[in-house]
Design a protein around this motif. Sequence first.
Motif, short mmCIF file in Angstrom:
data_model
loop_
_atom_site.label_atom_id
_atom_site.label_comp_id
_atom_site.label_asym_id
_atom_site.label_seq_id
_atom_site.Cartn_x
_atom_site.Cartn_y
_atom_site.Cartn_z
N ILE A 85 30.58 32.10 26.45
CA ILE A 85 30.47 30.68 27.25
C ILE A 85 29.60 31.15 28.50
CG2 ILE A 85 31.53 28.77 28.29
CD1 ILE A 85 33.60 28.82 26.08
N LEU A 86 30.34 32.05 29.17
CA LEU A 86 30.03 32.42 30.63
C LEU A 86 28.41 32.64 30.57
CD1 LEU A 86 33.03 34.02 31.95
CD2 LEU A 86 32.07 32.20 32.89
N THR A 87 28.17 33.86 29.60
CA THR A 87 26.85 34.43 29.30
C THR A 87 26.00 33.13 29.01
OG1 THR A 87 27.72 36.40 28.96
CG2 THR A 87 25.54 36.10 28.44
N GLY A 88 26.39 32.20 28.04
CA GLY A 88 25.41 31.22 27.74
C GLY A 88 25.29 30.19 29.05
N LEU A 89 25.93 30.25 29.74
CA LEU A 89 25.77 29.29 31.05
C LEU A 89 24.92 29.97 32.09
CD1 LEU A 89 29.12 27.59 31.26
CD2 LEU A 89 26.87 26.53 30.51
N GLY A 90 24.64 31.39 31.78
CA GLY A 90 23.97 32.12 32.94
C GLY A 90 24.81 32.55 34.01
N ILE A 91 26.03 32.37 33.96
CA ILE A 91 27.06 32.88 34.91
C ILE A 91 27.30 34.36 34.71
CG2 ILE A 91 29.44 33.00 35.74
CD1 ILE A 91 29.38 29.77 34.55
N GLY A 92 27.23 35.21 35.95
CA GLY A 92 27.17 36.73 35.90
C GLY A 92 27.10 37.04 37.30
N ARG A 93 26.59 38.07 37.47
CA ARG A 93 26.61 39.00 38.83
C ARG A 93 26.24 38.06 40.07
NH1 ARG A 93 26.75 43.99 39.43
NH2 ARG A 93 26.32 44.55 37.31
N GLY A 94 27.02 38.23 41.01
CA GLY A 94 27.03 37.43 42.26
C GLY A 94 27.73 35.89 42.27
N ASP A 95 28.21 35.68 40.89
CA ASP A 95 28.99 34.42 40.84
C ASP A 95 30.50 34.72 41.00
OD1 ASP A 95 26.81 32.65 40.45
OD2 ASP A 95 26.62 33.31 38.39
N GLU A 96 31.17 33.67 41.41
CA GLU A 96 32.90 33.78 41.30
C GLU A 96 33.25 32.61 40.22
OE1 GLU A 96 34.09 32.74 45.13
OE2 GLU A 96 33.86 35.16 45.88
N VAL A 97 34.27 32.82 39.52
CA VAL A 97 34.82 32.03 38.41
C VAL A 97 36.43 32.07 38.80
CG1 VAL A 97 35.48 31.66 36.22
CG2 VAL A 97 33.08 32.72 36.69
N ILE A 98 36.81 30.61 39.02
CA ILE A 98 38.28 30.40 39.49
C ILE A 98 39.12 30.54 38.26
CG2 ILE A 98 39.67 28.61 40.24
CD1 ILE A 98 37.71 27.70 42.27
N VAL A 99 40.10 31.47 38.49
CA VAL A 99 40.94 31.45 37.27
C VAL A 99 42.49 31.79 37.80
CG1 VAL A 99 41.67 33.69 35.58
CG2 VAL A 99 39.34 33.15 36.19
N PRO A 100 43.29 30.87 37.03
CA PRO A 100 44.65 30.83 37.45
C PRO A 100 45.33 32.20 37.52
CG PRO A 100 44.54 29.96 35.15
CD PRO A 100 43.17 30.29 35.72
N ALA A 101 46.15 32.69 38.39
CA ALA A 101 46.77 34.00 38.25
C ALA A 101 47.70 34.11 37.13
CB ALA A 101 47.62 34.25 39.70
N ASN A 102 48.28 33.07 36.68
CA ASN A 102 49.30 33.11 35.47
C ASN A 102 48.60 32.95 34.35
OD1 ASN A 102 51.72 33.52 34.15
ND2 ASN A 102 51.89 31.07 34.27
N THR A 103 47.92 33.94 33.61
CA THR A 103 47.32 33.91 32.40
C THR A 103 47.35 35.18 31.67
OG1 THR A 103 45.30 33.08 31.23
CG2 THR A 103 45.12 34.27 33.18
N PHE A 104 47.03 35.34 30.54
CA PHE A 104 46.79 36.41 29.76
C PHE A 104 45.55 37.17 30.38
CE2 PHE A 104 45.53 38.92 25.82
CZ PHE A 104 46.36 39.87 26.05
N VAL A 105 45.51 38.46 30.42
CA VAL A 105 44.41 39.06 30.94
C VAL A 105 43.04 38.70 30.51
CG1 VAL A 105 45.84 41.06 32.09
CG2 VAL A 105 44.76 41.21 29.69
N ALA A 106 43.15 38.23 29.15
CA ALA A 106 41.71 38.17 28.51
C ALA A 106 40.85 37.08 29.32
CB ALA A 106 42.06 37.51 27.25
N THR A 107 41.42 36.10 30.06
CA THR A 107 40.62 35.12 30.80
C THR A 107 39.84 35.95 31.85
OG1 THR A 107 42.51 33.72 30.46
CG2 THR A 107 40.84 33.06 32.11
N ALA A 108 40.43 36.76 32.68
CA ALA A 108 39.98 37.51 33.81
C ALA A 108 38.99 38.63 32.95
CB ALA A 108 40.91 38.38 34.70
N GLU A 109 39.43 39.20 32.06
CA GLU A 109 38.38 40.35 31.42
C GLU A 109 37.09 39.81 30.93
OE1 GLU A 109 41.66 43.19 28.82
OE2 GLU A 109 40.81 41.44 27.88
#
Length: 369
Positions: free
Chosen positions: A72-96
């Motif tokens: 999804i992120l790659t398909g949206l063109g989100i990558g280097r130089g971008d920040e993505v907000i992620v909850p601290a309480n989640t399985f590490v896969a979200t951040a990975e």
Amino acid sequence: MNGNHRPIPFLDLAGIHDAIADDLDLVWHSVRKHGYYTGGPEVDDFETAFATYCEASHCIGVGNGTDALELILTGLGIGRGDEVIVPANTFVATAEAVCAAGARPSFVDVNAATLLLDPAAAAAAITRATAAIIGVHLYGQMADVDALVALARRHGLAFIEDAAQAHGARFGSTRAGSAGIAAAFSFYPGKNLGAFGDGGSVVTSDPQLAERVRTIANHGRAVTDRHRHELAGRNSRLDTLQAGVLATKLPLLDESNARRAAAMACYRTLLPDGYEPLAEHPYAESVHHLAVVRTGARDRATAALTGAGIGWGIHYPVPCHQQPAFERFPAQAPVAEQAAGHILSLPMSPTLGEGDIARICAVLRGVRT
């Protein structure tokens, strides 16, 4: 363990599958007979059915839920130089997935009652570099998508659902998978809708994003010409056997989720003092992937449960921003940090009966809190 009691598993996969064993055997025989082990007719059938179930237009079966987020992120063109907000309480896969796409996770705190992404904390974390917000529907309950989608729209950000634990959940009239630009689902065997191995999907109503994700996931191959590779893609496909298993289970999902809801209601009635279930938002219709409680006696409780032959888990004992892999992304998340030391996941399955829950609660009642 008392020999008069059978063990109570954390998740009763054997019981779930025993009830539909004949149908699952038919899937195996059908796939073995036609021989299309990847890209078989079961994949198309499941993708169509699951998109409809999620009240979306497109479903792309992929290798796993982590791949789904990254695609999804790659398909949206989100990558280097971008920040993505992620909850601290989640399985590490979200951040990975954020890191794999080349972006930077911006960890924010969670709501103290639900332990889901706090819209106010997300708003405070937005910078010029922010490109997206990932709302994680954790434990079976959807995040506050009304507030989060509105926030994303105000700032021109993509809102992405991590729905790996929320197959069938709703927030108001919104079904998980239809709130954002796209949603990532996992079909890991332990999910409410689980395969016989790894699997995942991207669900979206954006036709351009759907085509791009499908292309990237299939070696960059053009949707209309399999010999033309328009992008440097990758191999992340849902195989035919897993799609057949999922298609067999999907019509049973709502009933299965209702049984989980009944089990959670029983827990709320029978749990002793010192074990507080997480709150549910008034608009949320949880599918109760996990039965999470807070307790100040976690170590004693887990020892007692183990001794009684009762399964348990902790989801999650270390917030993402405190994991060694993500320490380079510092954050302030006191709610998530405090909760991590007290949360305990009790057994949860659609096969779990009132007698099982009464026994679990009796064990907990004997623990000093």
